[in-house]
Design a protein around this motif. Structure first.
Motif, PDB file in Angstrom:
ATOM      1  N   ARG A 298      17.584  -0.792  29.332  1.00 42.47           N
ATOM      2  CA  ARG A 298      16.598   0.197  29.780  1.00 42.47           C
ATOM      3  C   ARG A 298      15.602  -0.447  30.747  1.00 42.47           C
ATOM      4  O   ARG A 298      15.171  -1.583  30.547  1.00 42.47           O
ATOM      5  N   GLY A 299      15.292   0.291  31.786  1.00 47.03           N
ATOM      6  CA  GLY A 299      14.384  -0.243  32.804  1.00 47.03           C
ATOM      7  C   GLY A 299      15.075  -1.194  33.768  1.00 47.03           C
ATOM      8  O   GLY A 299      14.435  -1.848  34.592  1.00 47.03           O
ATOM      9  N   GLY A 300      16.421  -1.235  33.705  1.00 44.39           N
ATOM     10  CA  GLY A 300      17.176  -2.251  34.439  1.00 44.39           C
ATOM     11  C   GLY A 300      17.192  -2.106  35.955  1.00 44.39           C
ATOM     12  O   GLY A 300      17.573  -3.050  36.657  1.00 44.39           O
ATOM     13  N   SER A 301      16.760  -0.957  36.469  1.00 50.65           N
ATOM     14  CA  SER A 301      16.763  -0.818  37.932  1.00 50.65           C
ATOM     15  C   SER A 301      15.785  -1.783  38.592  1.00 50.65           C
ATOM     16  O   SER A 301      15.993  -2.196  39.738  1.00 50.65           O
ATOM     17  N   ASP A 302      14.723  -2.153  37.876  1.00 49.74           N
ATOM     18  CA  ASP A 302      13.797  -3.157  38.419  1.00 49.74           C
ATOM     19  C   ASP A 302      14.573  -4.442  38.708  1.00 49.74           C
ATOM     20  O   ASP A 302      14.405  -5.076  39.751  1.00 49.74           O
ATOM     21  N   THR A 303      15.410  -4.811  37.750  1.00 49.93           N
ATOM     22  CA  THR A 303      16.177  -6.048  37.887  1.00 49.93           C
ATOM     23  C   THR A 303      17.203  -5.940  39.008  1.00 49.93           C
ATOM     24  O   THR A 303      17.382  -6.882  39.787  1.00 49.93           O
TER      25      THR A 303
ATOM     26  N   HIS B  59      13.190  -1.528  48.522  1.00 50.43           N
ATOM     27  CA  HIS B  59      12.337  -0.571  47.820  1.00 50.43           C
ATOM     28  C   HIS B  59      13.046  -0.171  46.535  1.00 50.43           C
ATOM     29  O   HIS B  59      14.251   0.070  46.555  1.00 50.43           O
ATOM     30  N   LYS B  60      12.292  -0.057  45.446  1.00 51.16           N
ATOM     31  CA  LYS B  60      12.869   0.495  44.222  1.00 51.16           C
ATOM     32  C   LYS B  60      12.039   1.688  43.795  1.00 51.16           C
ATOM     33  O   LYS B  60      10.805   1.633  43.808  1.00 51.16           O
ATOM     34  N   TYR B  61      12.683   2.785  43.460  1.00 54.01           N
ATOM     35  CA  TYR B  61      11.976   3.987  43.006  1.00 54.01           C
ATOM     36  C   TYR B  61      12.407   4.325  41.585  1.00 54.01           C
ATOM     37  O   TYR B  61      13.608   4.455  41.305  1.00 54.01           O
TER      38      TYR B  61
ATOM     39  N   SER C  18       4.891  -4.698  28.077  1.00 54.35           N
ATOM     40  CA  SER C  18       4.433  -3.830  29.171  1.00 54.35           C
ATOM     41  C   SER C  18       5.640  -3.399  29.982  1.00 54.35           C
ATOM     42  O   SER C  18       6.218  -4.202  30.710  1.00 54.35           O
ATOM     43  N   LYS C  19       5.991  -2.135  29.867  1.00 56.65           N
ATOM     44  CA  LYS C  19       7.287  -1.764  30.434  1.00 56.65           C
ATOM     45  C   LYS C  19       7.218  -1.456  31.931  1.00 56.65           C
ATOM     46  O   LYS C  19       8.181  -0.965  32.510  1.00 56.65           O
ATOM     47  N   VAL C  20       6.098  -1.769  32.579  1.00 51.67           N
ATOM     48  CA  VAL C  20       6.001  -1.471  34.006  1.00 51.67           C
ATOM     49  C   VAL C  20       7.065  -2.226  34.804  1.00 51.67           C
ATOM     50  O   VAL C  20       7.563  -1.729  35.801  1.00 51.67           O
TER      51      VAL C  20
END
Ligand code: ADP
Ligand code: ASP
Ligand code: MG
Length: 428
Positions: free
Chosen positions: A150-155, A6-8, A208-210
Motif C-alpha cells: 500500500r502506498g507503493g506508487s511513491d516508491t 511527477h507522482k500523483y 506517517s503515510k505521506v
C-alpha cells in the motif's frame, strides 16, 4: 531543460476533472521544455474497492491473483491520464509496469523493485512525449504481475527517477507538504519547508503515510531530491512558484539545517502486542521466542523483557496488526510449549507514538519531556524504544490522538507554539 518525475496520488487522480487538472499541470511543465515522466496511483478508493471484492470471494485471496487484480487500478488511471494529455494536445503514452519493465522480486503484495529498464521511457521522451508509467506494480522473474504494498506508487516514482537519472521527483498529493504531524489529526500542525532525509525515513517508518518508507530508502540510496507538494493548487500557477513549494527532503549536512530539536510526531495504529508470562529466564530465551516468529516471516518491532523474579521473566513484543493472528498462533502452538511459558497474552488495541528529530543527538531531556507530557494526560506507557533520533512509546490506542496532540503542543510544534526548553549535552 530537465528530466523530472511527477507522482500523483489517488485523491489527485480521483475524478475526470482532477485527471484533467493533472494533465494541465503536466502540460505546463512539458511546454516549459522539461521532459516529464508521470507516475499515477489508482483513482481514490479504487484499490480498496478491488481488494474488497477479492475478500468477498475469499477471505484469504490467492496473492498472485490479488496482485493481478489490484494492478488494474493504476492501469486505468494511467491510460486516462495519457488520454487527457492528448486531449490537450500533448503527445503522451502510458505503460504498465510489466511493459517497461519494472522488475521486482517474487513477494506478491509487498514486492521490492530490483531493476528498471529505461529504454522505452527514454525513447518516448526523446520523441517529445510525456511518458505515463503505472505506479504500484511490476513484474517478477517468472513474468507474473506483482504489487509493491500500500502506498507503493511513491516508491515506483522515486525508483523510476533513479533509473532514468531524473533531477527531481515531485510527489503531488492532497496536502501541501510534510507536516510536523498528520494535519488531519492535529489541525495546528505546521508544514516543514525542508526535512532531513534521516528524519523523513524515521517519520515514514514510524507510520506517517505521506510517503511509503521504501520510496524514502530509494531516495537516500540514489540521492534523488524528492519534494512533496500539493496537486490541489491551480494547475496553471507559475512554474517557478510551484518548483519551490511544498517540502524538500534534503541530504544537507545536519548541522547546516535550521535544526529544531524535534521535527515531528509520528504515530501508527497498525500495532499489536504479545506477551509471554513466566518464561524460565536462561540464556537463549529471546532467541527461542523470536526465532520461530522470524521463521514465520513476521517482523518484530518493540521488544521488552522484564527483570526476572524467581527465575522467570515476562517477555513482550509488538508486531504489525496484519501479522497478529499468525504471530499469536506461533506463540501458542510452538513457542509457549517449547520454552515452558505459563501463558500467552495478546493486546490488539495498542498503538505507537514517536517523537522524531535530529536535534536529539545533541539534546537530552527529550524523552523525559515526552514521558512527563504523557503522564500529565494520565496515559500509561506500556513499552519504550529509542534510537539516535527518535523515541517511541507503545500505549493503548484509545489515547492515540490525545497523546499526539499533547506531544505536538509540548514540543512547541503547534503553529505559534512556544519552543520548549530542553537540556543541552556537553558534546557538540
Ligand atoms: P496519496 O494518495 O497522494 O499517496 P496519501 O493518503 O498516501 O496520499 O498521503 C497523504 C496523507 O498523509 C495526507 O492526507 C495526510 O493525512 C497523511 N499524513 C500523515 N502524516 C503526515 C505528515 N506528517 N505530513 C503530511 N501528511 C501526513
Ligand atoms: N493504489 C495503491 C494504494 O492505494 C498504491 C498507491 O496509491 O500508492 O495503496
Ligand atoms: Mg500515498
Amino acid at each position: 531543460m530537465s528530466l523530472i518525475v511527477h507522482k500523483y496520488g489517488g485523491t489527485s487522480m480521483g475524478s475526470v476533472e482532477r485527471i484533467q487538472n493533472v494533465a494541465k499541470r503536466v502540460a505546463k511543465w512539458h511546454a516549459a521544455g522539461h521532459q516529464v515522466v508521470v507516475v499515477p496511483s489508482a483513482m481514490s478508493g479504487e484499490t480498496n474497492r478491488l481488494l474488497g471484492l477479492a475478500k468477498e470471494i475469499s477471505p484469504q485471496p490467492n496473492e498472485r491473483e490479488q496482485d493481478m487484480l489490484a494492478a488494474t487500478g493504476e492501469q486505468a488511471s494511467s491510460a486516462l491520464l495519457a488520454m487527457a494529455l492528448m486531449a490537450q494536445g500533448v503527445p503522451a503514452r502510458s505503460y504498465t509496469g510489466w511493459q517497461v519493465p519494472v522488475k521486482t522480486d517474487a513477494a506478491y503484495t509487498k514486492a521490492r523493485i530490483t531493476s528498471i529498464d529505461d529504454t522505452r521511457i527514454k525513447g518516448d521522451l526523446s520523441e517529445g512525449r510525456v511518458v505515463v508509467v503505472t505506479g504500484f506494480q511490476g513484474i517478477n522473474d517468472e513474468g507474473h504481475i506483482t504489487t509493491l504494498g500500500r502506498g507503493g506508487s511513491d516508491t515506483s516514482a522515486v525508483a523510476i527517477a533513479a533509473a532514468i537519472g531524473a533531477e527531481e521527483c515531485l510527489i503531488y498529493t492532497d496536502v501541501d507538504g510534510v507536516y510536523t504531524t498528520d494535519p488531519r489529526v492535529v489541525p495546528q500542525a505546521r508544514r516543514l519547508n525542508v526535512i532531513s532525509f534521516e528524519e523523513m525515513l524515521e517519520m515514514a517508518s514510524l507510520g506517517s503515510k505521506v510517503l511509503q518508507i521504501r520510496s524514502v530508502e530509494f531516495a537516500g540510496k540514489y540521492r534523488i531530491p524528492v519534494r512533496v507538494l500539493s496537486s490541489l493548487t491551480d494547475p496553471l500557477m507559475p512554474l517557478e512558484e510551484e518548483m519551490n513549494s511544498g517540502t524538500l527532503i534534503t541530504f544537507e549536512d545536519d548541522q547546516k539545517m535550521e535544526a529544531a530539536v524535534v521535527s515531528g510526531i509520528a504515530f501508527s495504529r497498525d500495532e499489536a502486542k504479545l506477551t509471554l508470562l513466566a518464561v524460565p529466564d536462561k540464556p537463549g530465551v529471546a532467541y527461542s521466542i523470536l526465532g520461530p516468529v522470524a521463521a514465520a516471516n513476521i517482523n518484530v518491532d518493540v521488544i521488552l523483557q522484564n527483570q526476572s523474579v524467581h527465575g522467570t521473566t515476562d517477555f513482550s513484543f509488538t508486531v504489525n496488526r496484519n501479522d497478529f493472528p499468525r504471530a499469536l498462533e506461533v506463540l501458542k502452538n510452538q513457542v509457549a510449549p517449547a520454552v515452558g511459558a505459563r501463558e500467552v497474552q495478546a493486546d490488539e488495541k495498542v498503538c505507537k507514538v514517536s517523537v522524531v528529530g535530529i536535534g536529539m543527538r545533541s539534546h537530552v531531556g527529550i524523552a523525559s519531556l515526552m514521558f512527563r507530557t504523557l503522564s500529565e494526560e494520565g496515559i500509561n506507557i506500556q513499552m519504550i524504544s529509542t534510537s539516535e533520533i527518535k523515541t517511541s512509546v507503545v500505549i493503548s490506542d484509545k489515547y492515540m490522538e490525545l497523546a499526539v496532540r499533547a506531544l505536538h503542543k509540548a514540543f512547541g510544534l503547534d503553529q505559534d507554539g512556544d519552543i520548549p526548553v530542553v537540556d543541552e549535552t556537553d558534546e557538540n
